[in-house]
Write a protein that holds these residues in place. Structure first.
Motif, PDB file in Angstrom:
ATOM      1  N   ILE A   1       0.858  -1.185   0.000  1.00 26.50           N
ATOM      2  CA  ILE A   1       0.000   0.000   0.000  1.00 26.50           C
ATOM      3  C   ILE A   1       0.891   1.231   0.000  1.00 26.50           C
ATOM      4  CG2 ILE A   1      -1.694   1.308   1.333  1.00 26.50           C
ATOM      5  CD1 ILE A   1      -1.514  -2.348   1.883  1.00 26.50           C
ATOM      6  N   LYS A   2       0.677   2.099  -0.972  1.00 21.14           N
ATOM      7  CA  LYS A   2       1.428   3.357  -1.046  1.00 21.14           C
ATOM      8  C   LYS A   2       0.486   4.490  -0.690  1.00 21.14           C
ATOM      9  CE  LYS A   2       4.765   1.869  -4.452  1.00 21.14           C
ATOM     10  NZ  LYS A   2       5.433   2.185  -5.713  1.00 21.14           N
ATOM     11  N   VAL A   3       0.979   5.420   0.116  1.00 21.33           N
ATOM     12  CA  VAL A   3       0.195   6.585   0.514  1.00 21.33           C
ATOM     13  C   VAL A   3       0.938   7.844   0.109  1.00 21.33           C
ATOM     14  CG1 VAL A   3      -0.974   5.420   2.424  1.00 21.33           C
ATOM     15  CG2 VAL A   3       1.169   6.584   2.841  1.00 21.33           C
ATOM     16  N   ARG A   4       0.158   8.912  -0.121  1.00 19.57           N
ATOM     17  CA  ARG A   4       0.786  10.168  -0.514  1.00 19.57           C
ATOM     18  C   ARG A   4      -0.043  11.316   0.038  1.00 19.57           C
ATOM     19  NH1 ARG A   4       0.855  11.949  -6.666  1.00 19.57           N
ATOM     20  NH2 ARG A   4      -1.325  11.573  -6.229  1.00 19.57           N
ATOM     21  N   ASP A   5       0.645  12.280   0.622  1.00 16.08           N
ATOM     22  CA  ASP A   5       0.022  13.512   1.094  1.00 16.08           C
ATOM     23  C   ASP A   5       0.950  14.643   0.666  1.00 16.08           C
ATOM     24  OD1 ASP A   5      -0.975  15.717   2.507  1.00 16.08           O
ATOM     25  OD2 ASP A   5      -1.640  14.468   4.169  1.00 16.08           O
ATOM     26  N   ARG A   6       0.442  15.559  -0.108  1.00 11.45           N
ATOM     27  CA  ARG A   6       1.281  16.618  -0.671  1.00 11.45           C
ATOM     28  C   ARG A   6       1.587  17.742   0.309  1.00 11.45           C
ATOM     29  NH1 ARG A   6      -0.091  16.941  -6.992  1.00 11.45           N
ATOM     30  NH2 ARG A   6      -0.634  14.763  -7.229  1.00 11.45           N
ATOM     31  N   ASP A   7       1.010  17.699   1.502  1.00 11.58           N
ATOM     32  CA  ASP A   7       1.296  18.714   2.509  1.00 11.58           C
ATOM     33  C   ASP A   7       2.706  18.527   3.057  1.00 11.58           C
ATOM     34  OD1 ASP A   7      -1.234  19.797   2.265  1.00 11.58           O
ATOM     35  OD2 ASP A   7      -2.071  18.584   3.878  1.00 11.58           O
ATOM     36  N   SER A   8       3.170  19.526   3.798  1.00  5.04           N
ATOM     37  CA  SER A   8       4.480  19.431   4.430  1.00  5.04           C
ATOM     38  C   SER A   8       4.312  19.385   5.945  1.00  5.04           C
ATOM     39  CB  SER A   8       5.350  20.623   4.022  1.00  5.04           C
ATOM     40  OG  SER A   8       4.736  21.826   4.438  1.00  5.04           O
TER      41      SER A   8
ATOM     42  N   LEU B   1      -0.448  -4.378   9.205  1.00  3.01           N
ATOM     43  CA  LEU B   1       0.281  -3.447   8.351  1.00  3.01           C
ATOM     44  C   LEU B   1       1.644  -3.186   8.960  1.00  3.01           C
ATOM     45  CD1 LEU B   1      -2.304  -0.699   7.342  1.00  3.01           C
ATOM     46  CD2 LEU B   1      -1.130  -2.286   5.837  1.00  3.01           C
ATOM     47  N   GLU B   2       2.672  -3.228   8.124  1.00  2.44           N
ATOM     48  CA  GLU B   2       4.027  -2.918   8.573  1.00  2.44           C
ATOM     49  C   GLU B   2       4.594  -1.833   7.670  1.00  2.44           C
ATOM     50  OE1 GLU B   2       6.337  -6.486   8.344  1.00  2.44           O
ATOM     51  OE2 GLU B   2       5.291  -7.433  10.016  1.00  2.44           O
ATOM     52  N   PRO B   3       5.251  -0.834   8.245  1.00  2.00           N
ATOM     53  CA  PRO B   3       5.913   0.156   7.391  1.00  2.00           C
ATOM     54  C   PRO B   3       6.945  -0.543   6.512  1.00  2.00           C
ATOM     55  CG  PRO B   3       5.899   0.860   9.683  1.00  2.00           C
ATOM     56  CD  PRO B   3       5.427  -0.560   9.660  1.00  2.00           C
ATOM     57  N   SER B   4       6.986  -0.173   5.254  1.00  2.97           N
ATOM     58  CA  SER B   4       7.914  -0.791   4.305  1.00  2.97           C
ATOM     59  C   SER B   4       9.033   0.172   3.949  1.00  2.97           C
ATOM     60  CB  SER B   4       7.162  -1.213   3.047  1.00  2.97           C
ATOM     61  OG  SER B   4       8.040  -1.685   2.075  1.00  2.97           O
ATOM     62  N   SER B   5       8.661   1.364   3.554  1.00  5.42           N
ATOM     63  CA  SER B   5       9.608   2.427   3.230  1.00  5.42           C
ATOM     64  C   SER B   5       8.835   3.731   3.350  1.00  5.42           C
ATOM     65  CB  SER B   5      10.173   2.235   1.822  1.00  5.42           C
ATOM     66  OG  SER B   5       9.138   2.303   0.862  1.00  5.42           O
ATOM     67  N   ALA B   6       9.445   4.818   2.977  1.00  4.35           N
ATOM     68  CA  ALA B   6       8.751   6.097   3.050  1.00  4.35           C
ATOM     69  C   ALA B   6       7.470   6.024   2.233  1.00  4.35           C
ATOM     70  CB  ALA B   6       9.651   7.203   2.526  1.00  4.35           C
ATOM     71  N   ASN B   7       6.347   6.308   2.876  1.00  9.71           N
ATOM     72  CA  ASN B   7       5.039   6.349   2.228  1.00  9.71           C
ATOM     73  C   ASN B   7       4.554   4.999   1.712  1.00  9.71           C
ATOM     74  OD1 ASN B   7       5.001   9.155   2.650  1.00  9.71           O
ATOM     75  ND2 ASN B   7       6.143   9.464   0.766  1.00  9.71           N
TER      76      ASN B   7
END
Length: 95
Positions: free
Chosen positions: A16-23, A41-47
């Motif tokens: 699962i890839k997630v994206r948020d354009r905010d900072s 769910l386990e974190p895989s890499s950034a996002n």
């Protein structure tokens, strides 16, 4: 593709890839599974997160799982989004 019921725990079944354009905090996203399932769910890499099998599957008990994943940012107020997955379990021990 269906997941074989004899798949061992820790088997990755989805990415699962997630994206948020905010900072800042508004751009930091955390994901979780809504409900009690034999997956985690386990974190895989950034996002990115891996959906892995957490415990044994048994098709005779449950042939498919309807899983909802919620992604929530750390902003104030927090914004969230949901995605639904259907994971089918295939039978391997019947003749």
């Amino acid at each position: 593709n269906p997941i074989p019921e004899d798949a061992v725990p820790s088997t990755v079944v989805a990415l699962i890839k997630v994206r948020d354009r905010d900072s800042g905090d508004n751009g930091e996203v955390r994901c979780n599974i809504d409900g009690d399932f034999p997956f985690r769910l386990e974190p895989s890499s950034a996002n990115a997160y891996k959906l892995v099998i957490a415990s044994a599957l048994d098709r005779e008990k449950v042939s498919a799982y309807n899983i909802t994943i919620t992604a929530r940012d750390r902003g104030i107020p927090a914004l969230s989004s949901r995605a639904a997955l259907v994971l089918e379990v295939s039978d391997v021990n019947d003749n």
